[in-house]
Scaffold this motif. Structure first.
Motif, short mmCIF file in Angstrom:
data_model
loop_
_atom_site.label_atom_id
_atom_site.label_comp_id
_atom_site.label_asym_id
_atom_site.label_seq_id
_atom_site.Cartn_x
_atom_site.Cartn_y
_atom_site.Cartn_z
N ILE A 1 88.06 -24.54 -13.83
CA ILE A 1 88.20 -24.04 -15.20
C ILE A 1 88.52 -25.20 -16.15
CG2 ILE A 1 89.67 -22.65 -16.72
CD1 ILE A 1 89.93 -20.64 -14.38
N ALA A 2 89.45 -26.07 -15.72
CA ALA A 2 89.81 -27.21 -16.57
C ALA A 2 88.64 -28.17 -16.74
CB ALA A 2 91.01 -27.94 -15.95
N LEU A 3 87.88 -28.39 -15.67
CA LEU A 3 86.73 -29.30 -15.75
C LEU A 3 85.65 -28.75 -16.66
CD1 LEU A 3 86.52 -30.43 -12.02
CD2 LEU A 3 86.93 -31.93 -13.99
N LYS A 4 85.47 -27.44 -16.68
CA LYS A 4 84.48 -26.85 -17.58
C LYS A 4 84.85 -27.11 -19.03
CE LYS A 4 82.97 -23.22 -14.39
NZ LYS A 4 82.99 -21.77 -14.07
N GLN A 5 86.14 -27.02 -19.34
CA GLN A 5 86.58 -27.32 -20.70
C GLN A 5 86.37 -28.80 -21.01
OE1 GLN A 5 90.34 -25.61 -21.94
NE2 GLN A 5 90.82 -27.41 -23.19
N ASP A 6 86.69 -29.66 -20.03
CA ASP A 6 86.49 -31.10 -20.22
C ASP A 6 85.01 -31.42 -20.49
OD1 ASP A 6 89.17 -31.44 -19.73
OD2 ASP A 6 88.91 -32.09 -17.65
N LEU A 7 84.13 -30.85 -19.67
CA LEU A 7 82.70 -31.14 -19.81
C LEU A 7 82.14 -30.59 -21.12
CD1 LEU A 7 81.51 -30.52 -16.14
CD2 LEU A 7 81.66 -32.71 -17.33
N GLU A 8 82.65 -29.44 -21.55
CA GLU A 8 82.21 -28.91 -22.83
C GLU A 8 82.62 -29.84 -23.97
OE1 GLU A 8 82.71 -24.96 -25.71
OE2 GLU A 8 83.87 -25.11 -23.84
N ALA A 9 83.86 -30.33 -23.92
CA ALA A 9 84.35 -31.23 -24.97
C ALA A 9 83.55 -32.53 -24.98
CB ALA A 9 85.83 -31.52 -24.75
N LEU A 10 83.29 -33.10 -23.81
CA LEU A 10 82.53 -34.34 -23.73
C LEU A 10 81.10 -34.14 -24.20
CD1 LEU A 10 83.86 -35.58 -20.28
CD2 LEU A 10 84.21 -36.74 -22.47
N SER A 11 80.50 -33.00 -23.87
CA SER A 11 79.13 -32.71 -24.30
C SER A 11 79.06 -32.62 -25.82
CB SER A 11 78.64 -31.41 -23.67
OG SER A 11 78.54 -31.52 -22.26
N LEU A 12 80.05 -32.01 -26.44
CA LEU A 12 80.05 -31.88 -27.89
C LEU A 12 80.19 -33.25 -28.56
CD1 LEU A 12 82.32 -28.71 -28.26
CD2 LEU A 12 79.87 -28.86 -28.74
N ILE A 13 81.05 -34.11 -27.99
CA ILE A 13 81.26 -35.43 -28.56
C ILE A 13 80.00 -36.29 -28.44
CG2 ILE A 13 82.52 -37.61 -28.26
CD1 ILE A 13 84.94 -35.89 -27.39
N LEU A 14 79.33 -36.18 -27.29
CA LEU A 14 78.22 -37.10 -26.99
C LEU A 14 76.85 -36.60 -27.43
CD1 LEU A 14 79.52 -38.12 -23.46
CD2 LEU A 14 79.33 -39.64 -25.45
N GLN A 15 76.80 -35.44 -28.04
CA GLN A 15 75.51 -34.91 -28.51
C GLN A 15 74.86 -35.82 -29.56
OE1 GLN A 15 76.15 -30.91 -29.83
NE2 GLN A 15 75.40 -30.01 -27.92
N HIS A 16 75.69 -36.40 -30.43
CA HIS A 16 75.14 -37.13 -31.57
C HIS A 16 75.73 -38.53 -31.72
CE1 HIS A 16 73.23 -33.40 -32.71
NE2 HIS A 16 74.40 -32.79 -32.75
N ARG A 17 76.27 -39.07 -30.63
CA ARG A 17 76.79 -40.43 -30.70
C ARG A 17 76.55 -41.11 -29.36
NH1 ARG A 17 83.09 -39.95 -31.93
NH2 ARG A 17 82.90 -42.20 -31.77
N TYR B 1 76.47 -28.15 -20.26
CA TYR B 1 76.95 -29.51 -20.03
C TYR B 1 75.81 -30.51 -19.88
CZ TYR B 1 80.63 -26.28 -18.55
OH TYR B 1 81.52 -25.23 -18.49
N ASP B 2 74.62 -30.08 -20.22
CA ASP B 2 73.45 -30.97 -20.08
C ASP B 2 73.62 -32.26 -20.89
OD1 ASP B 2 72.23 -29.25 -18.36
OD2 ASP B 2 70.73 -28.51 -19.78
N ALA B 3 74.19 -32.15 -22.09
CA ALA B 3 74.33 -33.34 -22.94
C ALA B 3 75.19 -34.39 -22.25
CB ALA B 3 74.95 -32.95 -24.29
N PHE B 4 76.22 -33.94 -21.57
CA PHE B 4 77.08 -34.92 -20.88
C PHE B 4 76.35 -35.59 -19.73
CE2 PHE B 4 79.78 -35.98 -17.27
CZ PHE B 4 80.50 -37.04 -17.84
N PHE B 5 75.73 -34.79 -18.87
CA PHE B 5 75.10 -35.38 -17.68
C PHE B 5 73.87 -36.21 -18.05
CE2 PHE B 5 77.53 -31.98 -15.51
CZ PHE B 5 78.24 -32.79 -14.65
N LEU B 6 73.17 -35.85 -19.12
CA LEU B 6 72.08 -36.71 -19.60
C LEU B 6 72.62 -38.05 -20.08
CD1 LEU B 6 69.88 -34.11 -21.54
CD2 LEU B 6 69.22 -35.38 -19.48
N TRP B 7 73.73 -37.99 -20.80
CA TRP B 7 74.38 -39.24 -21.26
C TRP B 7 74.82 -40.07 -20.05
CZ3 TRP B 7 79.45 -40.73 -20.16
CH2 TRP B 7 79.89 -41.88 -20.82
N ARG B 8 75.45 -39.42 -19.07
CA ARG B 8 75.94 -40.14 -17.90
C ARG B 8 74.78 -40.80 -17.15
NH1 ARG B 8 77.76 -38.74 -12.68
NH2 ARG B 8 75.60 -38.07 -12.41
N ASP B 9 73.66 -40.11 -17.01
CA ASP B 9 72.50 -40.67 -16.30
C ASP B 9 71.91 -41.86 -17.07
OD1 ASP B 9 72.86 -38.83 -14.31
OD2 ASP B 9 71.27 -37.47 -14.99
#
Length: 263
Positions: free
Chosen positions: A163-179, A229-237
């Motif tokens: 549950i905590a990781l889902k919140q973390d990944l959502e937050a990271l995805s929102l941050i990394l969508q446009h930066r 969480y696609d935005a995060f994992f795309l950024w990570r890749d």
């Protein structure tokens, strides 16, 4: 050459490997066998945990301390901002990721191993005999759950971590969508920490790690199957493509690190 005492599947070791690759530093991996190998590591560094970096006569333990050392000793391509706000944000995210993604990621990973026998055997080194892989795959998940409960890794702990990781990944995805990065227009320690610690949430697909081919690109289903969480994992890749060096292959086709042995 720098020597990195490590576990191949340690996210904290991967954090250091990412930084070493980014800075263009050659290093030799020394795989620490749990148990006996940690005795030699203790003699070397005074503690049993990886990662430990050896640079000539200098020994540095802990991934964060290694990152600080590398930025001081090899200042080309710095990873810690100098301006106060950027530095503060970078260090804050790095500390948060170590304590959140690092610890909760391992708990969620244990849960995935318990539920998925194929995932469980795929993390084993290729040299492990087939009969042993078959035995490990056949261990009932319920038994592993009971054993995990005894050491604080039972179903409730795993559910809480997910549950905590889902919140973390959502937050990271929102941050990394446009930066491009978490703090500045260039990668910082915050990015290397988040990218490295996310390794066991979803393993990178390329030849970056000494793991079985069937494990590459695979991850914890409850986290990696969610398109939010696609935005995060795309950024990570992309981060791996840009900064992580593929493993060098030896003449025999392998690229395993040196193993610690005890005389």
């Amino acid at each position: 050459m720098l020597e990195l005492y490590q576990f191949e599947l340690s996210q904290y070791c991967e954090k250091v490997r990412l930084i070493l690759d980014y800075k263009g530093l050659d290093y030799h991996k020394i795989e620490v066998t749990p148990g006996v190998g940690q005795l030699k590591l203790f003699k070397l560094s005074g503690q049993r945990q990886v990662p430990v970096l050896k640079d000539g006569e200098t020994i540095i333990a802990d991934s964060t301390e290694i990152a600080f050392y590398l930025d001081r000793k090899y200042p080309e391509k710095p990873i810690i901002p100098t301006d106060p706000v950027g530095r503060g944000q970078c260090l804050l995210i790095e500390e948060w990721a170590d304590e959140s993604i690092g610890i909760k990621g391992r708990t969620a990973f244990i849960g995935a191993l318990n539920k998925n026998p194929n995932f469980r055997t795929s993390i084993l080194p290729e040299e492990v005999p087939e009969f042993l892989k078959t035995f490990i795959e056949a261990i009932p998940g319920d038994l592993l759950t009971v054993l995990g409960t005894g050491i604080g890794l039972g179903p409730e702990a795993i559910k809480t971590a997910q549950i905590a990781l889902k919140q973390d990944l959502e937050a990271l995805s929102l941050i990394l969508q446009h930066r491009p990065y978490l703090v500045t227009e260039e990668p910082t320690l915050a990015d290397f920490t988040v990218a490295g610690l996310s390794m066991i949430l979803k393993f990178p697909a390329g030849d970056y790690l000494d793991i079985s081919n069937q494990l590459k690109g695979k991850g914890i289903p409850e986290l990696t199957d969610n398109t939010n969480y696609d935005a995060f994992f795309l950024w990570r890749d992309r981060f791996y493509t840009d900064y992580r060096k593929p493993q060098r292959k030896t003449s025999s086709g392998g690229s395993s690190p040196t193993q610690i042995t005890i005389n």
